[in-house]
Motif scaffolding. Structure first.
Motif, PDB file in Angstrom:
ATOM      1  N   ALA A   1      39.501  36.420  45.086  1.00  0.00           N
ATOM      2  CA  ALA A   1      39.853  37.783  45.487  1.00  0.00           C
ATOM      3  C   ALA A   1      39.630  38.772  44.346  1.00  0.00           C
ATOM      4  O   ALA A   1      39.104  39.877  44.562  1.00  0.00           O
ATOM      5  N   TYR A   2      40.005  38.379  43.122  1.00  0.00           N
ATOM      6  CA  TYR A   2      39.842  39.293  41.993  1.00  0.00           C
ATOM      7  C   TYR A   2      38.365  39.530  41.681  1.00  0.00           C
ATOM      8  O   TYR A   2      37.969  40.637  41.300  1.00  0.00           O
ATOM      9  N   ARG A   3      37.548  38.492  41.850  1.00  0.00           N
ATOM     10  CA  ARG A   3      36.105  38.656  41.635  1.00  0.00           C
ATOM     11  C   ARG A   3      35.542  39.712  42.582  1.00  0.00           C
ATOM     12  O   ARG A   3      34.712  40.543  42.189  1.00  0.00           O
ATOM     13  N   ARG A   4      36.011  39.686  43.832  1.00  0.00           N
ATOM     14  CA  ARG A   4      35.545  40.681  44.794  1.00  0.00           C
ATOM     15  C   ARG A   4      35.898  42.098  44.329  1.00  0.00           C
ATOM     16  O   ARG A   4      35.120  43.036  44.494  1.00  0.00           O
TER      17      ARG A   4
ATOM     18  N   PRO B   1      37.484  28.878  38.160  1.00  0.00           N
ATOM     19  CA  PRO B   1      37.456  30.143  38.908  1.00  0.00           C
ATOM     20  C   PRO B   1      36.083  30.377  39.533  1.00  0.00           C
ATOM     21  O   PRO B   1      35.112  29.684  39.208  1.00  0.00           O
ATOM     22  N   GLU B   2      36.000  31.357  40.402  1.00  0.00           N
ATOM     23  CA  GLU B   2      34.714  31.759  40.975  1.00  0.00           C
ATOM     24  C   GLU B   2      34.094  32.831  40.095  1.00  0.00           C
ATOM     25  O   GLU B   2      34.696  33.892  39.867  1.00  0.00           O
TER      26      GLU B   2
ATOM     27  N   ASP C   1      35.419  37.427  31.272  1.00  0.00           N
ATOM     28  CA  ASP C   1      36.574  37.572  30.373  1.00  0.00           C
ATOM     29  C   ASP C   1      37.723  38.273  31.096  1.00  0.00           C
ATOM     30  O   ASP C   1      38.880  37.851  31.010  1.00  0.00           O
ATOM     31  N   LEU C   2      37.413  39.362  31.802  1.00  0.00           N
ATOM     32  CA  LEU C   2      38.447  40.075  32.557  1.00  0.00           C
ATOM     33  C   LEU C   2      39.035  39.179  33.649  1.00  0.00           C
ATOM     34  O   LEU C   2      40.243  39.229  33.922  1.00  0.00           O
ATOM     35  N   LEU C   3      38.197  38.398  34.277  1.00  0.00           N
ATOM     36  CA  LEU C   3      38.648  37.501  35.335  1.00  0.00           C
ATOM     37  C   LEU C   3      39.711  36.540  34.813  1.00  0.00           C
ATOM     38  O   LEU C   3      40.763  36.343  35.444  1.00  0.00           O
TER      39      LEU C   3
END
Length: 534
Positions: free
Chosen positions: A504-507, A480-481, A491-493
């Motif tokens: 996208a989720y990291r953003r 993942p990024e 952890d949430l990622l």
């Protein structure tokens, strides 16, 4: 190439102004330990081609290879002995990496690094004083144990002490030190190779005493990891250590908040109970098994890029390819390695981990396939072809140095959950050294000529090109990024996205300034409400 990371929380000095450089300077000095590994790796490549060393540890050339590039002025090193001498270091580092976690927990990060230097020096002393191959090999084993410990402890120390905003670049500094060690080794080898005495190889070998002394002595002046001190219930010392790292007073509110965060994280870790190695492979909502396997395999793929073929056997390879001064070419490739690591240290915080790994794997795949094609289609007398071979090798090294070299270690240090981080890290680093050993042991049999060897020569780059393509596929589906996220946000990622959707989720995490503490509070509130309903 090596160095694991164990860290917790948002990172030391997460809220400190970015202009405060004390913590960066201290943790950057610790990166100097990377020179121990890099120099040792680089020096053996040239030593095994030196005439005096071959006279002492090699054999007279038999008639069937007397006029080949495998024969150095009447002497050569059989493939099985070459494999043993080069690869045995990695066997030692495999066990050193596994011992790194308990050493760090018992002695502390700082004193653990000093112990690693002592073990390393013992190995160097045995090599310098050796008069037979057995003693030299035993020295390589002890040096490997020291390097394995260093490769675990120094990045661990860095990541626990470095400010969050530059954590990736600081840890990448360890890899940069490795490349500097490789360069220094090639320069010194080139300077001593023509001596007609044991000094030809004993000088470059004994210089390793200097690197170990600098690291050992310097660690007396660096603070211990605040996290380890908190774990030992030495809270006052932890505050003083953190104060040195952030250039603040031990009673400063920011220091008190940081110590409170470390204590809270430690209590959360202890609440989960003691973890075993089996827990690293459990399938949970936190995707612990995926993360452990990702760490193990990213280290494997880093070795399978074939980079250590150049730095372990580069001098031999260039010599067999017909290049007139392979020692000088080795210096050039190491200059590229050092120089191109710097843009990687910058790019990892600018462009992200995942994207650079993908681009790096694609670039190396193209370069290595072209190297293989050029190598098998030109003769050793084709000067233009040899120059093209050198240029392509430098381009390949540039791709590795700016991407997979530092970033594989950064990714490994960021993806593990707190309760299994130490054990998962030791497994990942051990994977790196296991593949390092396997490749260094098998390579002479793959590339050398003669009975019992595959005699692939330049064709071995078809293998490395294929494995780089595999590294691209692995990265796309499993990495993942994580740029710009705290370790808790990672952890949430993992819990709420896949590697492919992670960009996208990291953003979202960054844009909404999501805090894990809020999620924990919400979860506790929901659990309390549920209990009240019951």
């Amino acid at each position: 190439m090596p160095g694991p990371i164990i860290a917790s929380g948002n990172g030391i000095g997460a809220n400190a102004p970015k202009s405060k450089l004390a913590g960066i300077a201290m943790t950057a000095f610790a990166a100097f330990g990377g020179i121990l590994f890099g120099y040792d790796t680089g020096t053996i490549s040239g030593i095994i081609q030196m005439l005096d060393w071959l006279k002492l540890f090699g054999d007279p050339c038999p008639a069937d290879i007397i006029n080949t590039t495998s024969c150095t002025r009447g002497y050569y090193l059989p493939s099985q002995r070459q494999s043993l001498v080069v690869s045995i270091l990695s066997a030692g580092t495999f066990f050193g990496a596994l011992f790194g976690a308990p050493v760090a927990d018992i002695l502390g990060r700082r004193h653990g690094i000093q112990l690693a230097c002592i073990v390393f020096v013992l190995g160097v002393a045995l090599q310098v004083g050796s008069h037979n191959i057995a003693t030299f090999v035993v020295g390589r084993v002890f040096a490997g144990l020291g390097v394995g410990l260093v490769s675990t402890l120094i990045p661990m120390y860095q990541s626990e002490c470095a400010p969050k905003w530059i954590r990736g670049a600081v840890v990448a500094g360890y890899q940069w030190a490795v490349t500097i060690g490789l360069l220094l080794a090639s320069v010194i080898n080139n300077a001593t190779k023509d001596r007609n005495s044991h000094a030809a190889w004993r000088i470059p070998t004994s210089i390793q005493f200097i690197w170990a002394f600098i690291v050992f002595t310097g660690m007396f002046f660096l603070p211990e990891s605040p996290r380890w001190l908190v774990k030992q219930n030495k809270h006052e010392q932890a505050a003083k250590s953190l104060a040195r790292l952030t250039s603040l007073s031990p009673t400063d509110p920011e220091v008190e908040v940081e110590i409170a965060d470390i204590k809270a994280n430690l209590e959360e870790e202890r609440a989960l109970g003691e973890s075993s190695y089996l827990d690293c492979f459990r399938i949970t909502h936190n995707k612990i098994c995926l993360r452990t396997l990702s760490g193990i395999f990213i280290q494997a793929w880093q070795q399978l890029t074939g980079i250590n073929f150049i730095f372990y056997f580069g001098t031999t390879f260039f010599s067999q390819a017909g290049i007139a001064n392979p020692f000088l070419v080795s210096v050039a490739t190491n200059i590229v390695n050092v120089g191109m690591t710097i843009p990687g240290m910058w790019g990892v915080e600018r462009f992200g981990r995942r994207s650079l790994l993908l681009w790096g794997a694609a670039w190396m795949t193209i370069c290595e396939f072209i190297i293989a094609i050029v190598g098998v289609t030109i003769s050793v007398d084709n000067k233009a072809g040899q120059q093209a071979l050198i240029a392509l090798t430098c381009l390949y090294i540039a791709g590795f140095a700016s991407t997979w070299g530092p970033i594989a270690w950064i990714i490994t240090g960021e993806i593990f959950p707190l309760n299994v981080r130490a054990k998962a890290m030791s497994l990942s680093v051990a994977s790196n050294w296991l593949w390092n050993w396997a490749i260094s042991y098998a390579t002479p049999y793959l590339v050398n000529s003669g009975a019992g060897n595959a005699n692939l020569g330049s064709k071995v780059f078809f293998i490395w090109g294929s494995t780089c393509a595999g590294a691209f596929v692995f990265t796309y589906f499993f990495i993942p990024e994580t740029k710009g996220l705290s370790l808790e946000q990672i952890d949430l990622l993992y819990q709420n996205s896949t590697p492919i959707s992670s960009v996208a989720y990291r953003r979202e995490l960054v844009a909404n300034d999501v805090h894990v503490a809020d999620h924990v509070a919400d979860r506790h509130h929901d659990e309390k409400a549920s209990d009240e309903k019951v």
